[in-house]
Design a protein around this motif. Sequence first.
Motif, PDB file in Angstrom:
ATOM      1  N   ALA A  48       0.816  -1.224   0.000  1.00  0.00           N
ATOM      2  CA  ALA A  48       0.000   0.000   0.000  1.00  0.00           C
ATOM      3  C   ALA A  48       0.843   1.265   0.000  1.00  0.00           C
ATOM      4  CB  ALA A  48      -0.950   0.002   1.196  1.00  0.00           C
ATOM      5  N   SER A  49       2.057   1.183   0.552  1.00  0.00           N
ATOM      6  CA  SER A  49       2.933   2.358   0.630  1.00  0.00           C
ATOM      7  C   SER A  49       3.920   2.427  -0.535  1.00  0.00           C
ATOM      8  CB  SER A  49       3.696   2.352   1.956  1.00  0.00           C
ATOM      9  OG  SER A  49       4.620   1.277   1.991  1.00  0.00           O
ATOM     10  N   ASP A  50       3.665   1.634  -1.557  1.00  0.00           N
ATOM     11  CA  ASP A  50       4.542   1.603  -2.740  1.00  0.00           C
ATOM     12  C   ASP A  50       5.969   1.213  -2.395  1.00  0.00           C
ATOM     13  OD1 ASP A  50       2.474   2.313  -4.508  1.00  0.00           O
ATOM     14  OD2 ASP A  50       2.792   4.447  -4.117  1.00  0.00           O
ATOM     15  N   GLY A  51       6.127   0.291  -1.454  1.00  0.00           N
ATOM     16  CA  GLY A  51       7.446  -0.238  -1.134  1.00  0.00           C
ATOM     17  C   GLY A  51       8.201   0.503  -0.044  1.00  0.00           C
ATOM     18  N   ASP A  52       7.522   1.355   0.725  1.00  0.00           N
ATOM     19  CA  ASP A  52       8.171   2.084   1.817  1.00  0.00           C
ATOM     20  C   ASP A  52       8.284   1.158   3.033  1.00  0.00           C
ATOM     21  OD1 ASP A  52       8.961   3.732   3.916  1.00  0.00           O
ATOM     22  OD2 ASP A  52       7.626   5.380   3.347  1.00  0.00           O
ATOM     23  N   ILE A  53       9.453   0.522   3.195  1.00  0.00           N
ATOM     24  CA  ILE A  53       9.628  -0.461   4.265  1.00  0.00           C
ATOM     25  C   ILE A  53       9.499   0.178   5.638  1.00  0.00           C
ATOM     26  CG2 ILE A  53      12.153  -0.356   4.362  1.00  0.00           C
ATOM     27  CD1 ILE A  53       9.926  -3.509   4.731  1.00  0.00           C
ATOM     28  N   ALA A  54       9.920   1.433   5.787  1.00  0.00           N
ATOM     29  CA  ALA A  54       9.788   2.105   7.082  1.00  0.00           C
ATOM     30  C   ALA A  54       8.317   2.240   7.450  1.00  0.00           C
ATOM     31  CB  ALA A  54      10.472   3.471   7.050  1.00  0.00           C
ATOM     32  N   ASP A  55       7.490   2.659   6.497  1.00  0.00           N
ATOM     33  CA  ASP A  55       6.059   2.780   6.759  1.00  0.00           C
ATOM     34  C   ASP A  55       5.451   1.419   7.103  1.00  0.00           C
ATOM     35  OD1 ASP A  55       3.558   4.489   6.638  1.00  0.00           O
ATOM     36  OD2 ASP A  55       3.045   2.920   5.184  1.00  0.00           O
ATOM     37  N   ALA A  56       5.884   0.400   6.395  1.00  0.00           N
ATOM     38  CA  ALA A  56       5.317  -0.930   6.587  1.00  0.00           C
ATOM     39  C   ALA A  56       5.642  -1.531   7.948  1.00  0.00           C
ATOM     40  CB  ALA A  56       5.812  -1.874   5.484  1.00  0.00           C
ATOM     41  N   THR A  57       6.738  -1.097   8.564  1.00  0.00           N
ATOM     42  CA  THR A  57       7.196  -1.718   9.809  1.00  0.00           C
ATOM     43  C   THR A  57       6.929  -0.865  11.051  1.00  0.00           C
ATOM     44  OG1 THR A  57       9.426  -0.828   9.467  1.00  0.00           O
ATOM     45  CG2 THR A  57       8.981  -3.058   8.625  1.00  0.00           C
ATOM     46  N   MET A  58       6.130   0.176  10.889  1.00  0.00           N
ATOM     47  CA  MET A  58       5.829   1.065  12.016  1.00  0.00           C
ATOM     48  C   MET A  58       4.363   0.987  12.404  1.00  0.00           C
ATOM     49  SD  MET A  58       8.496   2.799  12.955  1.00  0.00           S
ATOM     50  CE  MET A  58       9.931   1.901  12.395  1.00  0.00           C
ATOM     51  N   TRP A  59       4.124   1.232  13.704  1.00  0.00           N
ATOM     52  CA  TRP A  59       2.778   1.568  14.160  1.00  0.00           C
ATOM     53  C   TRP A  59       2.703   3.076  14.108  1.00  0.00           C
ATOM     54  CZ3 TRP A  59       3.587  -1.704  19.111  1.00  0.00           C
ATOM     55  CH2 TRP A  59       3.222  -3.037  18.879  1.00  0.00           C
ATOM     56  N   GLU A  60       1.543   3.614  13.762  1.00  0.00           N
ATOM     57  CA  GLU A  60       1.390   5.064  13.640  1.00  0.00           C
ATOM     58  C   GLU A  60      -0.012   5.470  14.037  1.00  0.00           C
ATOM     59  OE1 GLU A  60      -0.100   8.488  11.278  1.00  0.00           O
ATOM     60  OE2 GLU A  60      -0.257   6.481  10.468  1.00  0.00           O
ATOM     61  N   VAL A  61      -0.100   6.567  14.775  1.00  0.00           N
ATOM     62  CA  VAL A  61      -1.395   7.158  15.112  1.00  0.00           C
ATOM     63  C   VAL A  61      -1.312   8.661  14.861  1.00  0.00           C
ATOM     64  CG1 VAL A  61      -2.021   5.415  16.852  1.00  0.00           C
ATOM     65  CG2 VAL A  61      -0.831   7.505  17.564  1.00  0.00           C
ATOM     66  N   THR A  62      -2.457   9.256  14.592  1.00  0.00           N
ATOM     67  CA  THR A  62      -2.556  10.700  14.434  1.00  0.00           C
ATOM     68  C   THR A  62      -3.006  11.289  15.760  1.00  0.00           C
ATOM     69  OG1 THR A  62      -3.178  10.399  12.115  1.00  0.00           O
ATOM     70  CG2 THR A  62      -3.650  12.550  13.105  1.00  0.00           C
ATOM     71  N   VAL A  63      -2.328  12.329  16.201  1.00  0.00           N
ATOM     72  CA  VAL A  63      -2.673  12.994  17.456  1.00  0.00           C
ATOM     73  C   VAL A  63      -3.998  13.734  17.269  1.00  0.00           C
ATOM     74  CG1 VAL A  63      -1.944  14.778  19.113  1.00  0.00           C
ATOM     75  CG2 VAL A  63      -0.263  13.186  18.149  1.00  0.00           C
TER      76      VAL A  63
END
Length: 190
Positions: A48-63
């Motif tokens: 989904a991130s077009d191959g962005d491994i950093a995005d794929a391996t992180m948890w992320e939330v919006t404040v």
Amino acid sequence: MKLSNLFKAGILAVTVTTLSGCGTMNAISNLNDGAGETFMQVWDKWVASDGDIADATMWEVTVDEGVALEDVIDAINGVGIANNIKNVGELPLSEELKARGIKSGVIHVMSFCNPETARKMVDFSPAMGGFLPCRVNIIEEPDGRLHIYTMNMDMAIKMGKKMPPELYEATMQVRNTMWEMLQKGKSGAF
């Protein structure tokens, strides 16, 4: 399991078996429960991130809207204190950039560690030292909103080789604390 997931899993299994043979099968048999599901979540985020491994391996939330950076930091630190995870350092990177005359939105890096668990983890796998300490990053994205990122610890826990029960339990406590930091940090909850 969805048909697309079955297809992806089948392709992956054939590829892995073809390329690596018995060694791969041995490694797969040594994984923790949930490894396949975690792999598919990372894989789907990677695609989904077009191959962005950093995005794929992180948890992320919006404040949440209106929550100040200081409240996010205080909430994250509060979770650490309540769970015996020590704040071992902070780098207000955006402030350093501004001091150098470089315009920057918020980039605030926080590092946390439970020394006993870290020692056990490095004894289990010295390479795990590369993941130490656990980091939480608060980043202002182009839309002006703060986002909180931390590594998806399920990868290290579920996709890694089976840990002894005591280490697994200690690592899960750290994992759950990091997850709680995201949840409370996004709302500035104490």
